[in-house]
Design a protein around this motif. Structure first.
Motif, PDB file in Angstrom:
ATOM      1  N   GLY A 168      14.804  -4.019   4.537  1.00 39.15           N
ATOM      2  CA  GLY A 168      13.910  -5.173   4.384  1.00 39.15           C
ATOM      3  C   GLY A 168      12.862  -4.893   3.345  1.00 39.15           C
ATOM      4  N   ILE A 169      12.494  -5.929   2.589  1.00 37.37           N
ATOM      5  CA  ILE A 169      11.511  -5.722   1.511  1.00 37.37           C
ATOM      6  C   ILE A 169      10.143  -5.411   2.104  1.00 37.37           C
ATOM      7  CG2 ILE A 169      10.990  -8.192   1.310  1.00 37.37           C
ATOM      8  CD1 ILE A 169      10.630  -7.716  -1.742  1.00 37.37           C
ATOM      9  N   ALA A 170       9.429  -4.514   1.452  1.00 38.97           N
ATOM     10  CA  ALA A 170       8.056  -4.204   1.843  1.00 38.97           C
ATOM     11  C   ALA A 170       7.291  -3.704   0.634  1.00 38.97           C
ATOM     12  CB  ALA A 170       8.038  -3.132   2.936  1.00 38.97           C
ATOM     13  N   VAL A 171       5.976  -4.019   0.647  1.00 37.44           N
ATOM     14  CA  VAL A 171       5.071  -3.388  -0.306  1.00 37.44           C
ATOM     15  C   VAL A 171       4.922  -1.932   0.125  1.00 37.44           C
ATOM     16  CG1 VAL A 171       2.664  -3.324  -1.090  1.00 37.44           C
ATOM     17  CG2 VAL A 171       3.835  -5.527  -0.798  1.00 37.44           C
ATOM     18  N   SER A 172       4.857  -1.047  -0.857  1.00 40.44           N
ATOM     19  CA  SER A 172       4.689   0.368  -0.571  1.00 40.44           C
ATOM     20  C   SER A 172       3.476   0.589   0.327  1.00 40.44           C
ATOM     21  CB  SER A 172       4.482   1.080  -1.902  1.00 40.44           C
ATOM     22  OG  SER A 172       4.324   2.430  -1.679  1.00 40.44           O
ATOM     23  N   GLY A 173       3.689   1.283   1.444  1.00 40.83           N
ATOM     24  CA  GLY A 173       2.594   1.532   2.377  1.00 40.83           C
ATOM     25  C   GLY A 173       2.753   0.758   3.675  1.00 40.83           C
ATOM     26  N   VAL A 174       3.635  -0.262   3.659  1.00 40.59           N
ATOM     27  CA  VAL A 174       3.950  -1.000   4.882  1.00 40.59           C
ATOM     28  C   VAL A 174       5.245  -0.415   5.442  1.00 40.59           C
ATOM     29  CG1 VAL A 174       4.540  -3.240   5.880  1.00 40.59           C
ATOM     30  CG2 VAL A 174       2.817  -3.087   4.047  1.00 40.59           C
ATOM     31  N   ILE A 175       5.170   0.075   6.663  1.00 39.78           N
ATOM     32  CA  ILE A 175       6.303   0.826   7.219  1.00 39.78           C
ATOM     33  C   ILE A 175       7.430  -0.096   7.661  1.00 39.78           C
ATOM     34  CG2 ILE A 175       7.036   2.231   9.195  1.00 39.78           C
ATOM     35  CD1 ILE A 175       4.574   3.871   8.886  1.00 39.78           C
ATOM     36  N   ARG A 176       8.623   0.187   7.181  1.00 40.96           N
ATOM     37  CA  ARG A 176       9.853  -0.405   7.698  1.00 40.96           C
ATOM     38  C   ARG A 176      10.459   0.636   8.641  1.00 40.96           C
ATOM     39  NH1 ARG A 176      11.018  -5.637   7.818  1.00 40.96           N
ATOM     40  NH2 ARG A 176      10.300  -6.682   5.931  1.00 40.96           N
ATOM     41  N   PRO A 177      10.486   0.369   9.950  1.00 38.20           N
ATOM     42  CA  PRO A 177      10.878   1.424  10.894  1.00 38.20           C
ATOM     43  C   PRO A 177      12.234   2.049  10.594  1.00 38.20           C
ATOM     44  CG  PRO A 177       9.926  -0.432  12.064  1.00 38.20           C
ATOM     45  CD  PRO A 177      10.037  -0.849  10.627  1.00 38.20           C
ATOM     46  N   LEU A 178      13.184   1.294  10.055  1.00 35.11           N
ATOM     47  CA  LEU A 178      14.511   1.863   9.802  1.00 35.11           C
ATOM     48  C   LEU A 178      14.567   2.672   8.500  1.00 35.11           C
ATOM     49  CD1 LEU A 178      16.833  -1.050  10.973  1.00 35.11           C
ATOM     50  CD2 LEU A 178      16.245   1.055  12.196  1.00 35.11           C
ATOM     51  N   PHE A 179      13.533   2.565   7.672  1.00 34.07           N
ATOM     52  CA  PHE A 179      13.465   3.386   6.455  1.00 34.07           C
ATOM     53  C   PHE A 179      11.990   3.556   6.084  1.00 34.07           C
ATOM     54  CE2 PHE A 179      14.037   4.519   1.940  1.00 34.07           C
ATOM     55  CZ  PHE A 179      14.975   5.523   2.106  1.00 34.07           C
ATOM     56  N   PRO A 180      11.286   4.406   6.846  1.00 34.74           N
ATOM     57  CA  PRO A 180       9.827   4.506   6.696  1.00 34.74           C
ATOM     58  C   PRO A 180       9.355   5.397   5.548  1.00 34.74           C
ATOM     59  CG  PRO A 180      10.565   5.994   8.425  1.00 34.74           C
ATOM     60  CD  PRO A 180      11.798   5.240   7.941  1.00 34.74           C
ATOM     61  N   PHE A 181      10.298   6.061   4.861  1.00 37.92           N
ATOM     62  CA  PHE A 181       9.897   7.165   3.979  1.00 37.92           C
ATOM     63  C   PHE A 181       8.992   6.755   2.808  1.00 37.92           C
ATOM     64  CE2 PHE A 181      14.026   7.819   5.959  1.00 37.92           C
ATOM     65  CZ  PHE A 181      13.668   8.810   6.866  1.00 37.92           C
ATOM     66  N   PRO A 182       9.309   5.650   2.093  1.00 35.90           N
ATOM     67  CA  PRO A 182       8.400   5.293   0.991  1.00 35.90           C
ATOM     68  C   PRO A 182       6.973   5.016   1.483  1.00 35.90           C
ATOM     69  CG  PRO A 182      10.487   4.131   0.763  1.00 35.90           C
ATOM     70  CD  PRO A 182      10.489   4.779   2.133  1.00 35.90           C
ATOM     71  N   ALA A 183       6.865   4.378   2.648  1.00 39.42           N
ATOM     72  CA  ALA A 183       5.529   4.080   3.179  1.00 39.42           C
ATOM     73  C   ALA A 183       4.797   5.365   3.536  1.00 39.42           C
ATOM     74  CB  ALA A 183       5.650   3.174   4.402  1.00 39.42           C
ATOM     75  N   LEU A 184       5.511   6.298   4.159  1.00 39.58           N
ATOM     76  CA  LEU A 184       4.872   7.556   4.563  1.00 39.58           C
ATOM     77  C   LEU A 184       4.445   8.371   3.347  1.00 39.58           C
ATOM     78  CD1 LEU A 184       7.271   8.533   7.498  1.00 39.58           C
ATOM     79  CD2 LEU A 184       4.989   7.515   7.654  1.00 39.58           C
ATOM     80  N   ALA A 185       5.067   8.141   2.201  1.00 40.45           N
ATOM     81  CA  ALA A 185       4.739   8.886   0.981  1.00 40.45           C
ATOM     82  C   ALA A 185       3.686   8.174   0.137  1.00 40.45           C
ATOM     83  CB  ALA A 185       6.010   9.092   0.158  1.00 40.45           C
ATOM     84  N   THR A 186       3.084   7.110   0.686  1.00 42.59           N
ATOM     85  CA  THR A 186       2.181   6.282  -0.122  1.00 42.59           C
ATOM     86  C   THR A 186       0.733   6.741  -0.016  1.00 42.59           C
ATOM     87  OG1 THR A 186       3.630   4.371  -0.128  1.00 42.59           O
ATOM     88  CG2 THR A 186       1.265   3.930  -0.359  1.00 42.59           C
ATOM     89  N   TRP A 187       0.096   6.829  -1.176  1.00 40.46           N
ATOM     90  CA  TRP A 187      -1.284   7.302  -1.287  1.00 40.46           C
ATOM     91  C   TRP A 187      -2.285   6.239  -0.836  1.00 40.46           C
ATOM     92  CZ3 TRP A 187      -4.074   5.435  -5.897  1.00 40.46           C
ATOM     93  CH2 TRP A 187      -5.402   5.907  -5.964  1.00 40.46           C
TER      94      TRP A 187
END
Ligand SMILES: [Zn+2]
Length: 240
Positions: A168-187
């Motif tokens: 699902g589309i998300a702005v970096s920093g908003v967690i998508r539970p099935l693929f949280p990695f980009p959000a967790l890596a966001t400054w």
């Protein structure tokens, strides 16, 4: 490596498409290709093979996280003539200097996995610069110096990790539970939200990101993602 073409000029190259998709992009130019991002280590042969029929003339990074810089050194060894183009602020991260400057948001510090490279940029990039036909657009937030690349020929936007579309589309920093990695890596979510609005204002016809499928006609989806990021920012502010 999975290879998917979009229109006349864009090829998405995806490592681990089913588990942990990591994208790089070939952009066709009159003189060959620009490769945007270099994925994980070990991708160099597949990237060069994907450009068959044209030379990779330029290698441009969106940011210096390890899943975007991984094959840079090996590509530079294999293609010593290709330009290496790195956003100015990310160039120090690429050298291994992971200090924030006093002007940068300190909250939480830098996040994610960084992989230094020995390759020096042949040119560092600032917003407004050109890389072939691509315009460099500021897109900080996921990292302090991330940039996006906008192809004004067909309004394709290569946004790095400013958005994700996996799970699902998300702005970096908003967690998508099935693929949280980009959000967790966001400054910085607040800075990522500002960048998302700036990228949306370009009215791209196609959105290509670091993790997840390419979206055609992405404006409505980008609007929804921006609204979700606004709600998250507001609830954080209320909690603070
Ligand atoms: Zn990243």
């Amino acid at each position: 490596m999975k290879s998917t073409g979009f229109g006349e000029r864009l090829v998405q190259l995806t490592r681990y498409p089913n588990v942990f998709p990591v994208n790089a992009y070939l952009v066709r130019e009159d003189d060959g290709f620009t490769l945007v991002d270099t994925g994980l280590t070990g991708g160099e042969e597949a990237y060069i093979a994907a450009a068959r029929g044209g030379e990779i003339r330029r290698i441009a990074l969106t940011h210096a996280h390890g899943d975007h810089t991984g094959s840079l050194d090996a590509l530079h060894d294999a293609l010593p003539e290709a330009e290496v183009l790195v956003p100015a602020r990310e160039a120090s991260f690429l050298r291994g200097d992971l200090e924030l400057t006093p002007e940068e948001q300190q909250v939480g510090g830098l996040k994610g996995w960084w992989k230094a490279a020995k390759t020096e940029p042949t040119r560092v990039l600032s917003p407004g610069d050109r890389v072939g036909s691509l315009e460099v657009v500021a897109a900080p937030g996921h990292t302090p110096g991330q940039v996006a690349y906008f192809d004004a020929r067909d309004r394709t936007l290569i946004a790095g990790d400013a958005f994700q579309t996996r799970a699902g589309i998300a702005v970096s920093g908003v967690i998508r539970p099935l693929f949280p990695f980009p959000a967790l890596a966001t400054w910085s979510l607040s800075s990522a939200l500002e960048s998302a609005r700036r990228l949306r204002a370009l009215s791209p016809s196609r959105l290509a990101v670091g993790h997840g499928p390419v979206l055609e006609d992405p404006l409505e989806a980008m609007d929804h993602a921006i609204e979700a990021a606004e709600r998250k920012t507001e609830s954080r502010q209320r909690a603070a």
